[in-house]
Design a protein around this motif. Structure first.
Motif, PDB file in Angstrom:
ATOM      1  N   ILE A 248     -17.365  -1.581   7.193  1.00  0.00           N
ATOM      2  CA  ILE A 248     -17.758  -1.137   5.855  1.00  0.00           C
ATOM      3  C   ILE A 248     -17.708   0.390   5.852  1.00  0.00           C
ATOM      4  CG2 ILE A 248     -19.552  -1.186   4.103  1.00  0.00           C
ATOM      5  CD1 ILE A 248     -20.737  -3.577   5.642  1.00  0.00           C
ATOM      6  N   ARG A 249     -16.688   0.941   5.264  1.00  0.00           N
ATOM      7  CA  ARG A 249     -16.550   2.403   5.257  1.00  0.00           C
ATOM      8  C   ARG A 249     -16.940   2.945   3.893  1.00  0.00           C
ATOM      9  NH1 ARG A 249     -11.376   3.684   8.970  1.00  0.00           N
ATOM     10  NH2 ARG A 249     -11.785   2.060  10.474  1.00  0.00           N
TER      11      ARG A 249
ATOM     12  N   TYR B 188     -16.911  -0.345  12.243  1.00  0.00           N
ATOM     13  CA  TYR B 188     -16.239   0.407  11.183  1.00  0.00           C
ATOM     14  C   TYR B 188     -15.739  -0.499  10.063  1.00  0.00           C
ATOM     15  CZ  TYR B 188     -16.338   4.302  14.408  1.00  0.00           C
ATOM     16  OH  TYR B 188     -16.763   5.283  15.244  1.00  0.00           O
TER      17      TYR B 188
ATOM     18  N   SER C 273     -20.241   4.104   8.089  1.00  0.00           N
ATOM     19  CA  SER C 273     -20.755   2.942   7.370  1.00  0.00           C
ATOM     20  C   SER C 273     -22.280   2.996   7.344  1.00  0.00           C
ATOM     21  CB  SER C 273     -20.285   1.651   8.051  1.00  0.00           C
ATOM     22  OG  SER C 273     -21.018   1.418   9.233  1.00  0.00           O
TER      23      SER C 273
END
Length: 114
Positions: A47-48, A45, A54
């Motif tokens: 890079i949201r 989680y 992501s």
């Protein structure tokens, strides 16, 4: 760790003569490692983009579908039809995703180059 092992086994499976090793047993191991790699992608989680999702999650779904198709075709003894999804998985899921993992600012880049 599973990704590295899958990469190594995939390289052997791709490059080695098929009669010198046990391709079926190595294929089973490679498939299990790729399955673990794809499923563990859902736990990332960092890079949201939208909510808790992501780009890794978007890559995990086709990886699981490709595994299913590759295994299904192998069980049917359709070698030519088995080869395509497996090669796409090997090159896409491991090589392309591996390149993105090595980009500056990512954890793998920091671990290997700093």
């Amino acid at each position: 760790m599973a990704t590295n092992a899958a990469f190594a086994i995939g390289t052997v499976q791709t490059c080695a003569p098929k009669l010198t090793l046990r391709p079926k047993q190595l294929g089973h191991l490679w498939c299990a490692l790729m399955h673990w790699t794809a499923l563990s992608g859902f736990l990332i989680y960092d890079i949201r983009l939208r909510g808790s999702f992501s780009p890794i999650h978007l890559l995990s779904v086709p990886a699981l579908v490709g595994l299913y198709v590759g295994v299904t075709e192998a069980r049917r003894k359709e070698v030519a039809r088995h080869r395509k999804p497996v090669i796409v998985l090997y090159s896409g899921a491991l090589l392309v995703a591996g390149v993105f993992a090595m980009l500056p600012g990512r954890l793998m880049h920091q671990l290997l180059f700093l």
